[in-house]
Design an enzyme around this catalytic site. Structure first.
Site, PDB file in Angstrom:
ATOM      1  N   ILE A   1      34.414  45.679  35.297  1.00 46.38           N
ATOM      2  CA  ILE A   1      33.035  45.215  35.374  1.00 46.38           C
ATOM      3  C   ILE A   1      32.342  45.779  36.610  1.00 46.38           C
ATOM      4  O   ILE A   1      31.168  46.165  36.557  1.00 46.38           O
ATOM      5  CB  ILE A   1      32.991  43.673  35.358  1.00 46.38           C
TER       6      ILE A   1
ATOM      7  N   ASP B   1      35.552  48.413  47.635  1.00 48.56           N
ATOM      8  CA  ASP B   1      36.788  47.922  47.025  1.00 48.56           C
ATOM      9  C   ASP B   1      37.901  48.040  48.061  1.00 48.56           C
ATOM     10  O   ASP B   1      37.679  48.534  49.172  1.00 48.56           O
ATOM     11  CB  ASP B   1      37.126  48.672  45.737  1.00 48.56           C
TER      12      ASP B   1
ATOM     13  N   ASP C   1      39.297  45.712  52.774  1.00 43.38           N
ATOM     14  CA  ASP C   1      39.940  44.525  52.231  1.00 43.38           C
ATOM     15  C   ASP C   1      39.088  43.313  52.590  1.00 43.38           C
ATOM     16  O   ASP C   1      38.942  42.963  53.761  1.00 43.38           O
ATOM     17  CB  ASP C   1      41.347  44.383  52.823  1.00 43.38           C
TER      18      ASP C   1
ATOM     19  N   ASN D   1      30.997  40.738  43.236  1.00 38.10           N
ATOM     20  CA  ASN D   1      31.734  40.878  41.980  1.00 38.10           C
ATOM     21  C   ASN D   1      33.243  40.782  42.162  1.00 38.10           C
ATOM     22  O   ASN D   1      33.945  40.430  41.211  1.00 38.10           O
ATOM     23  CB  ASN D   1      31.392  42.222  41.334  1.00 38.10           C
ATOM     24  N   ALA D   2      33.765  41.068  43.336  1.00 39.38           N
ATOM     25  CA  ALA D   2      35.215  41.123  43.540  1.00 39.38           C
ATOM     26  C   ALA D   2      35.880  39.822  43.115  1.00 39.38           C
ATOM     27  O   ALA D   2      35.406  38.733  43.456  1.00 39.38           O
ATOM     28  CB  ALA D   2      35.530  41.432  44.999  1.00 39.38           C
TER      29      ALA D   2
ATOM     30  N   ALA E   1      51.398  23.185  37.795  1.00 37.74           N
ATOM     31  CA  ALA E   1      52.721  22.661  38.138  1.00 37.74           C
ATOM     32  C   ALA E   1      53.682  23.773  38.528  1.00 37.74           C
ATOM     33  O   ALA E   1      54.682  23.523  39.233  1.00 37.74           O
ATOM     34  CB  ALA E   1      53.299  21.874  36.950  1.00 37.74           C
TER      35      ALA E   1
ATOM     36  N   ASN F   1      39.963  26.723  31.972  1.00 34.54           N
ATOM     37  CA  ASN F   1      40.826  27.531  31.116  1.00 34.54           C
ATOM     38  C   ASN F   1      42.275  27.242  31.482  1.00 34.54           C
ATOM     39  O   ASN F   1      42.622  27.206  32.671  1.00 34.54           O
ATOM     40  CB  ASN F   1      40.516  29.020  31.284  1.00 34.54           C
TER      41      ASN F   1
ATOM     42  N   TYR G   1      41.599  29.971  39.579  1.00 32.17           N
ATOM     43  CA  TYR G   1      40.472  30.836  39.236  1.00 32.17           C
ATOM     44  C   TYR G   1      39.227  30.000  38.912  1.00 32.17           C
ATOM     45  O   TYR G   1      38.122  30.289  39.393  1.00 32.17           O
ATOM     46  CB  TYR G   1      40.866  31.702  38.046  1.00 32.17           C
TER      47      TYR G   1
ATOM     48  N   LYS H   1      35.598  30.012  40.816  1.00 31.84           N
ATOM     49  CA  LYS H   1      34.378  30.423  40.119  1.00 31.84           C
ATOM     50  C   LYS H   1      33.371  29.273  40.012  1.00 31.84           C
ATOM     51  O   LYS H   1      32.156  29.506  40.057  1.00 31.84           O
ATOM     52  CB  LYS H   1      34.716  30.974  38.736  1.00 31.84           C
TER      53      LYS H   1
END
Length: 470
Positions: free
Chosen positions: A243, A262, A285, A311-312, A321, A370, A376, A380
């Site tokens: 992306i 990047d 980094d 975007n990274a 668990a 999810n 994640y 987000k």
């Protein structure tokens, strides 16, 4: 990765089998190519009694060079169009079937009483069957919180339910959106329509965009629709592949000078991309202690930046668990902490130019959650909270920040999914297919451009109206 089902179902025999078996029949989406009009076909204009935006829509139609027709509920449109130098006429003549339509625009801003809702029903009931493949439906309303009576607020809020349900009924790649225009922000409508009516919004459906007034809406419209970002310099993080690469290429196509960042591990791919797009490559980094200062130094060398695309992002999927603390911390460091640290360095040192626009790439996972992605989704969702928190601060200075939340996008990450999971992800949306990285890039480019004047603190999902998080 290619979608073999999409190719098969659009073949002669595949279409026949799918039709008889009742299988999903998605069509290839019409995506942007250069030198195309905003809407390549007839646009039908309609409105509730007392429609408030018709003069604004006339100006937008002239600016976008739209070919328009008038629904019988707005007979005044033809005369208004003629006075503005636009060719137009009635859609239906003597009760006959009207022409095929590329887009439908309905001005519901004056919708105040339940009885008035028949006008929007009649418009859609008659015109939706005339939509061509990859058509567009745009409803225009007011933010309910700006309405003077509870009943009007109810009617305006009802448009959202109508639009979302309609988006799931449309076929052959057509999409539906609702634009809520705050009083005083009408001049920003043209830029929003330029995106929503065009193939740039191919994988955007079922969305509500609020357009507000004030300093954030005071940006001038681009003089060149082919290069709306000309003269602007923007940073893109996570730029070397996927992306991020699509974002760099799309911003460069639209005239921007891109600073592509990047990790040092991606230095070779990053440099190759930079040479192809005339971008400046930064191998840094983002989790390093000195990363914000090094990025600020690069911005200072450029005299400040007109925008940043955060975007990274990385994944380290595992059920909570079984997740290690390292996997939790690593994802948060890249996805959430890094954007906040970089922004603080740029903002505190005055390296974001006046009218700068910031775009944050979140995810539908941060909205719906999810399985196996607690870290994640946490990161987000946190980005969305950050966007909504600082949007008023930036708006007071004429700057803006928004988020894009991709759904299922064809990428190396989704290609690695088990077959059944991948197929479910592709089909669990109104368009019955996955998106492409360029779909996210088009949304980012729109939000980074003057066309998005008046849009601030919002989350634009690029998910084909996914069932998840609906």
């Amino acid at each position: 990765m290619s979608d073999r089902y999409l190719s098969w179902v659009n073949s002669k025999w595949g279409a026949l089998v799918a039709g008889r078996a009742g299988l999903p029949q998605p069509v290839p989406l019409d995506r942007h190519t250069r030198h195309r009009p905003a809407a390549d076909g007839e646009v039908l204009m309609g409105g509730a009694p007392g429609a408030e935006l018709l003069p604004t829509l006339i100006k937008a139609a002239v600016g976008l060079n739209l070919s328009t027709l008038a629904h019988r509920d707005v007979p005044q449109w033809t005369a208004m169009a003629s006075a503005a130098g636009l060719m137009s006429g009635p859609w239906q003549v003597a009760g006959g079937r009207g022409a095929r339509l590329k887009a439908l625009i309905f001005d519901a801003t004056a919708l105040s009483l339940t009885d008035d809702s028949t006008s929007v029903f009649r418009f859609l009931n008659e015109s939706v069957p005339a939509l061509v493949a990859c058509g567009r439906v745009v409803l225009l309303g007011r933010p309910p919180e700006t309405c003077s009576t509870p009943e009007r607020a109810a009617m305006q809020r009802s448009l959202e339910g109508l639009m979302r349900s309609l988006g799931r009924e449309l076929r052959r790649g057509a999409t539906a959106q609702l634009v809520q225009i705050s009083p005083g922000a009408e001049t920003a409508l043209q830029g929003v329509l330029a995106f929503l009516l065009s193939p740039r919004s191919a994988y955007v459906s079922g969305q509500v965009l609020q357009v507000v007034g004030g300093p954030v809406a005071a940006l001038h419209a681009p003089t060149d629709p082919e290069q709306p970002l000309a003269g602007r310099t923007l940073l893109v993080t996570g730029a070397a592949q996927g992306i991020g690469e699509a974002i760099v290429r799309t911003l460069a196509r639209d005239g921007a000078r891109v600073v592509a960042l990047d990790t040092p591990r991606q230095a070779s791919a990053l440099q190759s991309l930079a040479s192809q797009t005339a971008a400046r490559a930064l191998a840094i980094d983002l989790t390093a202690a000195d990363a914000p200062d090094r990025i600020a130094e690069a911005a200072r060398d450029d005299g400040g930046w007109d925008g940043v695309v955060h975007n990274a992002g990385i994944t380290r999927d595992r059920s909570i668990a079984r997740m290690s603390v390292e996997a939790w911390q690593t994802v948060l460091a890249v996805n959430l902490s890094a954007p906040l640290r970089v922004h603080q360095a740029l903002f505190s040192q005055g390296l974001l130019k006046p009218a700068a626009r910031i775009v944050v790439v979140s995810s539908i996972s941060g909205i719906a959650g999810n399985r196996g992605q607690t870290n994640y989704a946490f990161s987000k969702a946190g980005l969305i909270g950050w966007v909504q928190s600082i949007a008023p601060v930036l708006a007071a200075q004429g700057r803006a920040i928004n988020a894009v939340a991709p759904g299922f996008i064809e990428s190396a990450m989704t290609a690695a999914m088990p077959f059944a999971v991948r197929e479910a992800g592709r089909r669990l949306n109104a368009l019955k297919q996955g998106g492409q990285p360029v779909d996210v890039a088009e949304a980012v480019a729109f939000l980074a451009s003057p066309d998005a004047a008046g849009i601030n603190g919002q989350v634009l999902r690029v998910c084909g109206q996914s069932i998840l998080g609906a």
